[in-house]
Scaffold this motif. Structure first.
Motif, PDB file in Angstrom:
ATOM      1  N   ARG A  75       0.840  -1.207   0.000  1.00  0.00           N
ATOM      2  CA  ARG A  75       0.000   0.000   0.000  1.00  0.00           C
ATOM      3  C   ARG A  75       0.872   1.253   0.000  1.00  0.00           C
ATOM      4  O   ARG A  75       0.618   2.213  -0.755  1.00  0.00           O
ATOM      5  N   LEU A  76       1.914   1.250   0.817  1.00  0.00           N
ATOM      6  CA  LEU A  76       2.803   2.402   0.881  1.00  0.00           C
ATOM      7  C   LEU A  76       3.615   2.550  -0.407  1.00  0.00           C
ATOM      8  O   LEU A  76       3.919   3.670  -0.830  1.00  0.00           O
ATOM      9  N   MET A  77       3.960   1.435  -1.041  1.00  0.00           N
ATOM     10  CA  MET A  77       4.637   1.505  -2.334  1.00  0.00           C
ATOM     11  C   MET A  77       3.764   2.203  -3.365  1.00  0.00           C
ATOM     12  O   MET A  77       4.234   3.044  -4.142  1.00  0.00           O
ATOM     13  N   ARG A  78       2.487   1.870  -3.364  1.00  0.00           N
ATOM     14  CA  ARG A  78       1.568   2.514  -4.323  1.00  0.00           C
ATOM     15  C   ARG A  78       1.432   4.005  -4.024  1.00  0.00           C
ATOM     16  O   ARG A  78       1.365   4.831  -4.949  1.00  0.00           O
ATOM     17  N   GLU A  79       1.384   4.366  -2.754  1.00  0.00           N
ATOM     18  CA  GLU A  79       1.300   5.780  -2.392  1.00  0.00           C
ATOM     19  C   GLU A  79       2.553   6.519  -2.843  1.00  0.00           C
ATOM     20  O   GLU A  79       2.479   7.643  -3.364  1.00  0.00           O
ATOM     21  N   ALA A  80       3.710   5.892  -2.641  1.00  0.00           N
ATOM     22  CA  ALA A  80       4.965   6.520  -3.053  1.00  0.00           C
ATOM     23  C   ALA A  80       5.000   6.717  -4.559  1.00  0.00           C
ATOM     24  O   ALA A  80       5.454   7.755  -5.059  1.00  0.00           O
ATOM     25  N   ASP A  81       4.511   5.730  -5.288  1.00  0.00           N
ATOM     26  CA  ASP A  81       4.476   5.829  -6.748  1.00  0.00           C
ATOM     27  C   ASP A  81       3.587   6.984  -7.196  1.00  0.00           C
ATOM     28  O   ASP A  81       3.930   7.733  -8.111  1.00  0.00           O
ATOM     29  N   LYS A  82       2.456   7.158  -6.552  1.00  0.00           N
ATOM     30  CA  LYS A  82       1.559   8.260  -6.902  1.00  0.00           C
ATOM     31  C   LYS A  82       2.216   9.621  -6.650  1.00  0.00           C
ATOM     32  O   LYS A  82       1.879  10.605  -7.319  1.00  0.00           O
ATOM     33  N   GLU A  83       3.133   9.655  -5.694  1.00  0.00           N
ATOM     34  CA  GLU A  83       3.839  10.904  -5.390  1.00  0.00           C
ATOM     35  C   GLU A  83       5.096  11.068  -6.237  1.00  0.00           C
ATOM     36  O   GLU A  83       5.867  12.013  -6.040  1.00  0.00           O
ATOM     37  N   GLY A  84       5.317  10.145  -7.183  1.00  0.00           N
ATOM     38  CA  GLY A  84       6.437  10.284  -8.100  1.00  0.00           C
ATOM     39  C   GLY A  84       7.764   9.777  -7.587  1.00  0.00           C
ATOM     40  O   GLY A  84       8.815  10.084  -8.168  1.00  0.00           O
ATOM     41  N   ALA A  85       7.766   8.987  -6.514  1.00  0.00           N
ATOM     42  CA  ALA A  85       9.028   8.485  -5.957  1.00  0.00           C
ATOM     43  C   ALA A  85       9.664   7.469  -6.900  1.00  0.00           C
ATOM     44  O   ALA A  85       8.979   6.708  -7.578  1.00  0.00           O
ATOM     45  N   ARG A  86      10.994   7.442  -6.910  1.00  0.00           N
ATOM     46  CA  ARG A  86      11.731   6.419  -7.648  1.00  0.00           C
ATOM     47  C   ARG A  86      12.211   5.314  -6.725  1.00  0.00           C
ATOM     48  O   ARG A  86      12.495   4.207  -7.157  1.00  0.00           O
ATOM     49  N   LEU A  87      12.315   5.618  -5.441  1.00  0.00           N
ATOM     50  CA  LEU A  87      12.781   4.640  -4.457  1.00  0.00           C
ATOM     51  C   LEU A  87      12.027   4.863  -3.162  1.00  0.00           C
ATOM     52  O   LEU A  87      11.821   6.005  -2.749  1.00  0.00           O
ATOM     53  N   ILE A  88      11.615   3.765  -2.528  1.00  0.00           N
ATOM     54  CA  ILE A  88      10.981   3.856  -1.210  1.00  0.00           C
ATOM     55  C   ILE A  88      11.787   3.040  -0.225  1.00  0.00           C
ATOM     56  O   ILE A  88      12.228   1.924  -0.514  1.00  0.00           O
ATOM     57  N   HIS A  89      11.993   3.609   0.954  1.00  0.00           N
ATOM     58  CA  HIS A  89      12.852   3.038   1.991  1.00  0.00           C
ATOM     59  C   HIS A  89      12.006   2.723   3.231  1.00  0.00           C
ATOM     60  O   HIS A  89      11.277   3.579   3.739  1.00  0.00           O
ATOM     61  N   PHE A  90      12.114   1.473   3.704  1.00  0.00           N
ATOM     62  CA  PHE A  90      11.326   0.989   4.841  1.00  0.00           C
ATOM     63  C   PHE A  90      12.232   0.682   6.048  1.00  0.00           C
ATOM     64  O   PHE A  90      13.443   0.556   5.912  1.00  0.00           O
TER      65      PHE A  90
END
Length: 335
Positions: A75-90
């Motif tokens: 879910r957070l990956m999809r949110e990051a994608d909508k915000e234009g992120a290229r990388l998400i860090h958990f």
């Protein structure tokens, strides 16, 4: 955000047609549109980075909880994608951060060697596959904490998985500076630093309590990283401030970005965030104890003088100018 979404859709449409990676397709379209940001065109590179704070799942016997952690990550990956992120860090143990008392063969009253047969490895494997598939679908890099199983009787690693925008596990960082409990009863230590590149920026990984060890971070400076992804865990808010302060300090002393990812319960004290090279927070998640993410652009100016000078200062620059003699004998009882 709409313009960025249209741009990403163009990249995703090109990649399967040409067989290119997302990154290669992105570079081609940027060149075609006159927005190439490669080193041949500019001395400043940037990337849109997301950092997340997630729920704490600490019982690896609970398959339902393991699936819930996977759902939340995606879910957070999809949110990051909508915000234009290229990388998400958990955070550390984003899939599951096994509780030492749950894992203890002699627990929960006494902490002893962990019984890793209690871990529902099959469910974890399925969730990891789903995360990889979504990363490929979104064209998004994902870095997240998970336990990495080794062949018994070897203890597992406490790891950060690095999944590319093609959904492939490109590298893995294993925590090296383990706590007393981890090294005594739970995990095998890692062997070395890990770096990888996205959009001409180089990233390094650190984990657990390694913020306490400045040598980990100066080593990454020598390896030319632009950002260290530091993932930690924890449910006690009082444990968060020292780690966050050290993240800011490492960013400032090494002149690079530090992404600080911890679990949501600690956010009421210090939320997850991204520390800039000046030692201040560029962005932070909400401090409300809930899962969330924050997205911001990080940029690197290759011509900035601070980092080269500090490297020079840490070398033997001053040796030739030092004056021989005992400073106590030269004091002459006056200023």
């Amino acid at each position: 955000m709409t313009q960025n979404g249209n741009f990403k859709r163009r990249v995703r449409a090109r990649a399967p047609k040409t067989g290119e990676s997302y990154t290669a397709a992105l570079r081609h379209i940027r060149q075609a549109s006159g927005h190439d940001t490669s080193p041949n065109h500019t001395d400043t590179q940037s990337l849109r980075l997301a950092v997340a704070q997630t729920s704490l799942f600490s019982d690896p016997r609970d398959g339902t909880a393991l699936r819930s952690s996977g759902v939340e990550i995606r879910r957070l990956m999809r949110e990051a994608d909508k915000e234009g992120a290229r990388l998400i860090h958990f955070p550390e143990g984003a899939t599951c951060s096994p509780n030492k008392r749950i894992m203890s063969q002699s627990g929960p009253e006494n902490i002893g060697p962990s019984d890793w047969t209690r871990f529902d490895w099959a469910v974890l494997g399925e969730e990891l596959e789903e995360i990889g598939r979504l990363a490929r679908e979104l064209g998004l890099w994902a870095v997240f904490g998970s336990v990495h199983r080794l062949t018994p009787p070897h203890r597992p690693h406490n790891s950060l998985y690095v999944v590319s925008d093609r959904g492939e596990l490109v590298t893995r960082y294993d925590e090296r500076m383990l706590s007393n409990t981890k090294i005594s009863f739970m995990y095998s230590p890692g062997k070395g630093p890990v770096t990888f590149e996205v959009e001409h920026l180089r990233f390094g990984c650190a984990l657990g309590m390694e913020a306490h060890y400045p040598e980990i971070f100066t080593e990454y400076e020598r390896l030319d990283v632009d950002c260290v992804l530091f993932s930690t865990t924890g449910e006690i808010p009082s444990a968060a401030p020292p780690f966050a302060a050290e993240a800011l300090g490492h960013a400032a002393s090494n002149t690079y970005w530090v992404s600080y990812a911890a679990h949501a319960p600690q956010s009421v004290a210090i939320p997850a965030g991204i520390a800039a090279p000046d030692g201040r927070w560029k962005a932070q998640c909400p401090a409300d104890g809930a899962p969330a993410l924050i997205v911001t652009d990080i940029s690197v100016d290759r011509k900035h003088p601070a980092r080269p000078w500090r490297r020079t200062a840490r070398s033997d620059l001053y040796e030739a100018q030092k004056i021989d003699g005992d400073p106590r004998s030269d004091a002459r009882n006056s200023f």
